[in-house]
Each structure stands twice: as C-alpha cells, then as structure tokens.
Design a protein around this motif. Structure first.
Motif, PDB file in Angstrom:
ATOM      1  N   SER A  33       0.848  -1.191   0.000  1.00 17.88           N
ATOM      2  CA  SER A  33       0.000   0.000   0.000  1.00 17.88           C
ATOM      3  C   SER A  33       0.884   1.242   0.000  1.00 17.88           C
ATOM      4  CB  SER A  33      -0.911   0.020   1.235  1.00 17.88           C
ATOM      5  OG  SER A  33      -0.141   0.234   2.406  1.00 17.88           O
ATOM      6  N   TYR A  34       0.253   2.385  -0.251  1.00 18.25           N
ATOM      7  CA  TYR A  34       0.961   3.653  -0.113  1.00 18.25           C
ATOM      8  C   TYR A  34       0.904   4.067   1.347  1.00 18.25           C
ATOM      9  CZ  TYR A  34       1.649   4.112  -5.060  1.00 18.25           C
ATOM     10  OH  TYR A  34       2.077   3.897  -6.340  1.00 18.25           O
ATOM     11  N   TYR A  35       2.033   4.550   1.859  1.00 18.38           N
ATOM     12  CA  TYR A  35       2.215   4.828   3.279  1.00 18.38           C
ATOM     13  C   TYR A  35       2.855   6.202   3.441  1.00 18.38           C
ATOM     14  CZ  TYR A  35       4.741   4.275   7.781  1.00 18.38           C
ATOM     15  OH  TYR A  35       5.275   4.437   9.037  1.00 18.38           O
ATOM     16  N   ARG A  36       2.297   6.979   4.324  1.00 16.45           N
ATOM     17  CA  ARG A  36       2.867   8.298   4.649  1.00 16.45           C
ATOM     18  C   ARG A  36       3.873   8.093   5.770  1.00 16.45           C
ATOM     19  NH1 ARG A  36       1.940  13.174   7.775  1.00 16.45           N
ATOM     20  NH2 ARG A  36       2.090  14.981   6.395  1.00 16.45           N
ATOM     21  N   ASP A  63       8.266   3.092  -5.147  1.00 18.96           N
ATOM     22  CA  ASP A  63       7.789   4.450  -5.410  1.00 18.96           C
ATOM     23  C   ASP A  63       7.952   5.260  -4.131  1.00 18.96           C
ATOM     24  OD1 ASP A  63       6.624   6.642  -6.710  1.00 18.96           O
ATOM     25  OD2 ASP A  63       4.596   6.035  -6.155  1.00 18.96           O
ATOM     26  N   ALA A  64       8.549   6.441  -4.272  1.00 23.39           N
ATOM     27  CA  ALA A  64       8.737   7.325  -3.121  1.00 23.39           C
ATOM     28  C   ALA A  64       8.632   8.770  -3.579  1.00 23.39           C
ATOM     29  CB  ALA A  64      10.095   7.083  -2.474  1.00 23.39           C
ATOM     30  N   ARG A  65       7.905   9.553  -2.818  1.00 17.39           N
ATOM     31  CA  ARG A  65       7.722  10.973  -3.125  1.00 17.39           C
ATOM     32  C   ARG A  65       7.894  11.769  -1.838  1.00 17.39           C
ATOM     33  NH1 ARG A  65       5.224  11.568  -8.626  1.00 17.39           N
ATOM     34  NH2 ARG A  65       5.132   9.399  -9.237  1.00 17.39           N
ATOM     35  N   ARG A 113       6.067   9.845   1.048  1.00 12.35           N
ATOM     36  CA  ARG A 113       5.006   8.884   0.707  1.00 12.35           C
ATOM     37  C   ARG A 113       5.678   7.765  -0.062  1.00 12.35           C
ATOM     38  NH1 ARG A 113       0.747   8.370  -3.880  1.00 12.35           N
ATOM     39  NH2 ARG A 113       2.691   8.731  -4.938  1.00 12.35           N
ATOM     40  N   ILE A 114       5.551   6.537   0.439  1.00 10.50           N
ATOM     41  CA  ILE A 114       6.210   5.400  -0.212  1.00 10.50           C
ATOM     42  C   ILE A 114       5.224   4.264  -0.470  1.00 10.50           C
ATOM     43  CG2 ILE A 114       8.463   5.924   0.809  1.00 10.50           C
ATOM     44  CD1 ILE A 114       8.027   3.597   2.740  1.00 10.50           C
ATOM     45  N   ARG A 115       5.581   3.448  -1.424  1.00  6.83           N
ATOM     46  CA  ARG A 115       4.837   2.216  -1.691  1.00  6.83           C
ATOM     47  C   ARG A 115       5.550   1.106  -0.929  1.00  6.83           C
ATOM     48  NH1 ARG A 115       0.252   0.681  -4.954  1.00  6.83           N
ATOM     49  NH2 ARG A 115       0.258  -1.575  -4.837  1.00  6.83           N
TER      50      ARG A 115
END
Length: 166
Positions: A33-36, A63-65, A113-115
C-alpha cells in the motif's frame, strides 16, 4: 499493583528508550500500500544542530515521493531509469533534506510517501542518517536480527510492521 498501573508502567518503560531514536509516527501499515512515512527526529546529534537528514530507501520501495520542507533543500538520488509512461519517475535510493537547521534542543518531522512491499507480517526497516554541525552523525541504520530486542542496538533503523491487506 493494579493491572492499570502495571500497563501504564510498562508503556512508559517501552516508550523511554525509543524517545531518543528517529522513529516513524505510524508504526503499522498494510503491505503493498501507499504509506505516509513521517520520520520523527527528536533532536540533533549530541549537542550539535542537524543540517542534513537522509532517508536510505530499501530496494523493496518501488515508489517514493518526498514532501518539501520550508528552509530545507530537497535532493533525491535515483536507483535506475524510469519506467516508460506518462509521469513515470525512476525508483529512488535516497532522499535528503539539507541546508536547514534542527537545533539539538528542538524536534522536527520529515515526510515521504512510499509504496510498501507486499510482505505481510514483516517488520520493514527504513534506515536514516542525521548529519550535524562539526561532522557529527547519527546513523539509524541497524536492523535487528530475528529474535533480538531493539534495545540491544544503539542506532536501530525506524520500522513499520506490514499488516495483511483487507
């Protein structure tokens, strides 16, 4: 001692050592999942102000933002080439905020925010490094061996427990 007091005392003991470490605000999230990821940085380095904070993303993070922070310059290091497609970005290996200043007596948070990987029940570690004035560092990169307690490590990496997806 009452059950309530015993639980409170145990909670305080458990919270004590972790207060000095860089930790994640939310310590459980669904796998895949995407995680903050909010990294809580409780202070600089042994009396010195922190001037750079680095998140070292494990290869399992696809994925990381990062979230920009006023007063800090954001730098990212790509792991490889981007996948094709609109808005595709390469996976990141490192995210750094630099040029700001976190005094040793202050507290701050850094957000990415990462997957998360699809590995339910795993304790997923994300190493981080604090770089401070005078060349001091605090590298929170130790990943505990199975069966050992986090208190046996001086610089444990922040971790999130990966829960099964609903």
């Amino acid at each position: 001692m009452s059950l309530h007091r015993a639980a409170l005392a145990l909670g305080l003991l458990a919270a004590g050592p972790a207060a000095a470490h860089v930790t994640l605000e939310t310590q459980q999230a669904a796998a895949n999942s995407y995680y903050r990821a909010t990294f809580r940085v409780p202070h600089g380095c042994d009396g010195a102000a922190m001037t750079r904070f680095v998140v070292r993303l494990p290869e399992a993070v696809t994925d990381a933002r990062p979230m920009p922070k006023p007063g800090w310059t954001l730098r990212v290091t790509a792991r490889g080439a981007a996948a094709s497609g609109h808005g595709a970005t390469p996976p990141l290996s490192e995210i750094a905020w630099e040029g700001g200043k976190l005094e040793d007596s202050q507290y701050d948070e850094f957000v990415v925010r990462i997957r998360l990987p699809d590995r339910p029940a795993e304790l997923f570690h994300i190493p981080v490094v604090q770089e401070c004035e005078g060349g001091r560092t605090a590298a929170w990169v130790e990943i505990p061996e199975p069966g050992t307690r986090i208190t046996q490590y001086r610089y444990p990496a922040p971790a999130v427990r990966l829960a099964p997806r609903n």
